[in-house]
Design a protein around this motif. Structure first.
Motif, short mmCIF file in Angstrom:
data_model
loop_
_atom_site.label_atom_id
_atom_site.label_comp_id
_atom_site.label_asym_id
_atom_site.label_seq_id
_atom_site.Cartn_x
_atom_site.Cartn_y
_atom_site.Cartn_z
N VAL A 15 -45.77 56.68 -36.64
CA VAL A 15 -46.03 55.31 -37.08
C VAL A 15 -47.51 55.03 -36.85
CG1 VAL A 15 -45.59 52.87 -36.62
CG2 VAL A 15 -43.70 54.52 -36.60
N VAL A 16 -48.16 54.46 -37.84
CA VAL A 16 -49.55 54.01 -37.71
C VAL A 16 -49.54 52.49 -37.72
CG1 VAL A 16 -51.82 53.95 -38.78
CG2 VAL A 16 -50.52 56.08 -38.75
N HIS A 17 -50.03 51.90 -36.63
CA HIS A 17 -50.12 50.43 -36.54
C HIS A 17 -51.59 50.04 -36.61
CE1 HIS A 17 -49.48 46.30 -35.46
NE2 HIS A 17 -48.18 46.49 -35.32
N LEU A 18 -51.92 49.17 -37.56
CA LEU A 18 -53.31 48.86 -37.89
C LEU A 18 -53.83 47.58 -37.25
CD1 LEU A 18 -52.97 49.89 -41.60
CD2 LEU A 18 -54.24 51.13 -39.85
N GLY A 19 -53.07 47.02 -36.30
CA GLY A 19 -53.58 45.89 -35.56
C GLY A 19 -52.76 44.63 -35.72
N ASP A 20 -53.07 43.65 -34.87
CA ASP A 20 -52.28 42.43 -34.74
C ASP A 20 -50.85 42.78 -34.36
OD1 ASP A 20 -54.57 41.05 -35.34
OD2 ASP A 20 -54.01 40.59 -37.40
N TYR A 21 -50.75 43.65 -33.36
CA TYR A 21 -49.46 44.02 -32.78
C TYR A 21 -48.79 42.79 -32.19
CZ TYR A 21 -46.32 46.65 -29.59
OH TYR A 21 -45.24 47.15 -28.90
N LEU A 22 -49.61 41.88 -31.66
CA LEU A 22 -49.13 40.59 -31.17
C LEU A 22 -50.14 39.52 -31.53
CD1 LEU A 22 -51.10 40.18 -28.56
CD2 LEU A 22 -49.33 41.39 -27.33
N TYR A 23 -49.75 38.25 -31.29
CA TYR A 23 -50.62 37.10 -31.59
C TYR A 23 -50.81 36.28 -30.33
CZ TYR A 23 -50.67 37.97 -36.58
OH TYR A 23 -50.89 38.54 -37.81
N GLU A 24 -51.97 35.66 -30.25
CA GLU A 24 -52.37 34.94 -29.04
C GLU A 24 -51.99 33.46 -29.05
OE1 GLU A 24 -55.84 33.85 -31.77
OE2 GLU A 24 -54.22 35.32 -31.65
N TYR A 25 -51.53 32.92 -30.14
CA TYR A 25 -51.32 31.48 -30.29
C TYR A 25 -50.22 30.96 -29.37
CZ TYR A 25 -54.04 31.95 -34.59
OH TYR A 25 -55.03 32.21 -35.51
N GLY A 26 -50.31 29.66 -29.07
CA GLY A 26 -49.23 28.96 -28.40
C GLY A 26 -48.12 28.64 -29.38
N THR A 27 -46.98 28.25 -28.85
CA THR A 27 -45.83 28.02 -29.72
C THR A 27 -46.10 26.90 -30.72
OG1 THR A 27 -43.43 27.71 -29.73
CG2 THR A 27 -44.68 26.36 -28.18
N GLY A 28 -45.72 27.12 -31.97
CA GLY A 28 -45.91 26.16 -33.04
C GLY A 28 -47.26 26.20 -33.70
N GLU A 29 -48.21 27.01 -33.18
CA GLU A 29 -49.55 27.06 -33.75
C GLU A 29 -49.65 27.99 -34.95
OE1 GLU A 29 -52.26 27.97 -30.61
OE2 GLU A 29 -51.81 26.16 -29.48
N PHE A 30 -48.78 28.99 -35.02
CA PHE A 30 -48.76 29.90 -36.16
C PHE A 30 -47.35 30.48 -36.23
CE2 PHE A 30 -50.41 34.03 -38.22
CZ PHE A 30 -50.32 33.49 -39.48
N ASP A 31 -46.54 29.92 -37.13
CA ASP A 31 -45.12 30.27 -37.15
C ASP A 31 -44.73 30.67 -38.57
OD1 ASP A 31 -45.10 27.71 -38.38
OD2 ASP A 31 -44.77 26.77 -36.44
N ALA A 32 -43.51 30.37 -38.98
CA ALA A 32 -43.02 30.76 -40.31
C ALA A 32 -43.14 29.58 -41.26
CB ALA A 32 -41.58 31.24 -40.22
N GLY A 33 -44.31 29.37 -41.79
CA GLY A 33 -44.50 28.27 -42.73
C GLY A 33 -44.11 26.93 -42.15
N GLY A 34 -44.36 26.71 -40.86
CA GLY A 34 -44.05 25.45 -40.20
C GLY A 34 -42.77 25.46 -39.40
#
Length: 542
Positions: A180-199
């Motif tokens: 498997v090749v993973h190219l980055g953004d394995y995880l995200y730094e945001y707090g809850t609700g700051e970047f989710d599934a279209g709101g």
């Protein structure tokens, strides 16, 4: 990658009688948690960075209930490890004991050497009277081996709050992959609700606030490795990984990030140090003593994979004609020289580049200045066209031109960039002023996000909506080197490499918010040896 629309297998050698090696896959038998030491290995097992004679193994031990990720408490302990030629561990090839404790968040990393090349191994960790789940991994073939086929899963951008990791499960279940090749953004730094599934928050992150400290990053890494589909893919195959921006903060550069405010969030070097330490602890990846993560892997005579770091050394993002400034860099001088020398000097048929952000030009509303002549300068258009996303190579034209010019000057062919970051799917030919429109220097395959929002999510419209389709059409119309793009799907890519061709197949999920989501093949493109021109495929690779 920015979070707004406008900013944005079993590996074995076979057929050796004819001097030909084949890399093939098989399904990993279900690995139970029998004798799992009362949940001591609750974060699973993983392997990575395969070499012909070795592999890197990873796990985390929870020796006492309070020794949770980021807690900084719990005893120092010794963890046993074993590598065997069979899943029942009757034929142990290597074993040992490794200490760990709260100083490294109770993670364990073992660089195992002395193994046979092109060989499948099973591994496990032991503590007290129990064993971890069993993982399966595989070493790379010898450098001079004639390899008939290499097949890998390619992924990027897995946002916990935006859905489940069904893409990882679909890859784990295939049984025909070598890595498997993973190219980055394995995880995200945001707090809850700051970047989710279209709101909509599909599942909340821990900690609930934006991660800033070493403890925060450790907790976030620990959360990700509780996902059963992520653990399944780690246990099934070795991974080769690099980081992008969200492993620290959005739109990171060498001196800061869009999502970092020094006055309220501390000094940038302190945040980077915390994020990098947690990453080193929690990921099955070799990082140099100087902190360098860019590195190279060889798969016989068939392929060489160069993994890039396009965050640690880059200049700050800019706009307008400043993107042409030769003093600005996305790679840094040392990494650029390493990359150029490695590509030009490689004796492998295919030179693959793990490339976190898109290499190909994306012009919207203008032609590149080199086609407009004096009019381009009069209008203030950057050399390679108006920049839609200056966080990509588009924002660092001098570095892209330097690399492409070097490939042409040295006659280096069969270069393929594997790219993530922008959450969408693309098949590109890499062109600049020196190549013109008819003689691309390389091919590029861009995989979609595992879960992170893309165009339809930002627009709050269904997949395949008219605006997304119009956008894709405009991108292809104004960028003839873009042979295909799809702006709505989430999923993964499967890259197949043979001596004759390099091919990417794109698979999209039915519903990223469902852990059991099915996936479907949506497109395939290939590039033949000796050419950088893309060809569309009509069915998935067999």
């Amino acid at each position: 990658m920015t979070n707004t629309l406008d900013r944005r297998t079993l590996l074995r050698i076979a057929g050796a009688s004819a001097g030909t090696a084949v890399l093939a896959g098989a399904t990993l038998a279900a690995a139970g948690t029998a004798h799992a030491a009362d949940g001591a290995f609750r974060h699973g097992v993983a392997s990575g960075d395969p070499l012909p004679d070795g592999i890197l193994l990873w796990t985390r031990i929870t020796p006492t209930p309070e020794a949770l990720p980021g807690s900084g408490v719990g005893p120092d302990v010794d963890v046993r490890w074993q590598v065997a030629a069979d899943p029942d561990f009757r034929s142990v090839a290597a074993e040992g004991v490794t200490p760990t404790g709260p100083g490294r968040d109770h993670t364990v990393k073992v660089a195992v050497s002395g193994l046979a090349p092109a060989t499948t191994y099973w591994y496990r960790f032991g503590y007290a009277d129990g064993w971890s789940p069993t993982g399966r991994t595989m070493t790379a073939p010898p450098v001079d081996a004639a390899v008939d086929r290499l097949r890998m899963g390619v992924v990027s951008c897995a946002n916990w709050e935006a859905g489940h990791f069904a893409a990882y499960r679909r890859l784990a279940d295939r049984g025909d992959l070598n890595l498997v090749v993973h190219l980055g953004d394995y995880l995200y730094e945001y707090g809850t609700g700051e970047f989710d599934a279209g709101g909509t928050v599909v599942r909340p992150v821990e900690p609930a606030h934006e991660v800033l400290t070493l403890a925060d990053y450790r907790i976030r890494h620990g959360l990700y490795k509780t996902d059963p589909d992520l653990r399944a893919l780690h246990a099934a195959l070795p991974w080769v990984i690099t980081w992008d921006d969200h492993e620290v903060a959005n739109d990171a550069w060498s001196g800061g990030a869009e999502n970092h405010t020094p006055g309220t969030e501390g000094a940038w070097p302190d945040r980077v140090a915390a994020a990098r330490q947690a990453y080193q602890e929690w990921m099955p990846v070799r990082i140099g003593a100087d902190g360098a993560i860019y590195r190279r892997f060889r798969y016989g005579q068939l392929a060489e994979l160069s993994m890039l770091d396009l965050r640690s050394y880059r200049s700050q993002q800019t706009s307008g004609t400043a993107v042409d400034d030769p003093a600005r860099t996305i790679t840094g001088d040392a990494q650029m020289q390493w990359l150029k020398a490695g590509l030009a000097g490689s004796t492998a048929r295919w030179k693959l580049v793990g490339n976190p952000v898109m290499m190909a030009r994306v012009d919207v509303g203008s032609l590149p200045a080199w086609l407009l002549g004096p009019l381009g300068a009069l209008l203030g258009i950057p050399q390679n066209g108006a920049v839609l996303n200056a966080d990509q190579w588009d924002g660092y034209n001098a570095d892209r031109n330097e690399l492409v010019d070097h490939l042409r000057a040295t006659g280096t062919r069969d270069v393929v960039f594997l790219t993530g970051d922008i959450h969408t799917s693309w098949a590109n030919e890499v062109t600049t002023r020196s190549t013109g429109l008819s003689d691309p220097a390389a091919a590029e395959f861009v995989v979609p996000s595992v879960t992170s929002d893309n165009v339809d999510d930002f627009l709050n419209l269904p997949a395949g909506n008219g605006l997304s389709l119009l956008g894709a059409t405009l991108l292809r119309t104004t960028n003839p080197h873009v042979k295909w793009t799809e702006l709505d799907g989430h999923g993964y890519g499967v890259l197949e490499v043979t001596p004759q061709r390099c091919r990417m197949d794109w698979y999209h999920l039915a519903d990223r918010t469902r852990a059991d989501s099915a996936s479907r093949w949506v497109a395939g493109f290939s590039v033949g040896a000796g050419s950088s021109r893309l060809r569309r495929e009509n069915a998935p690779a067999g």
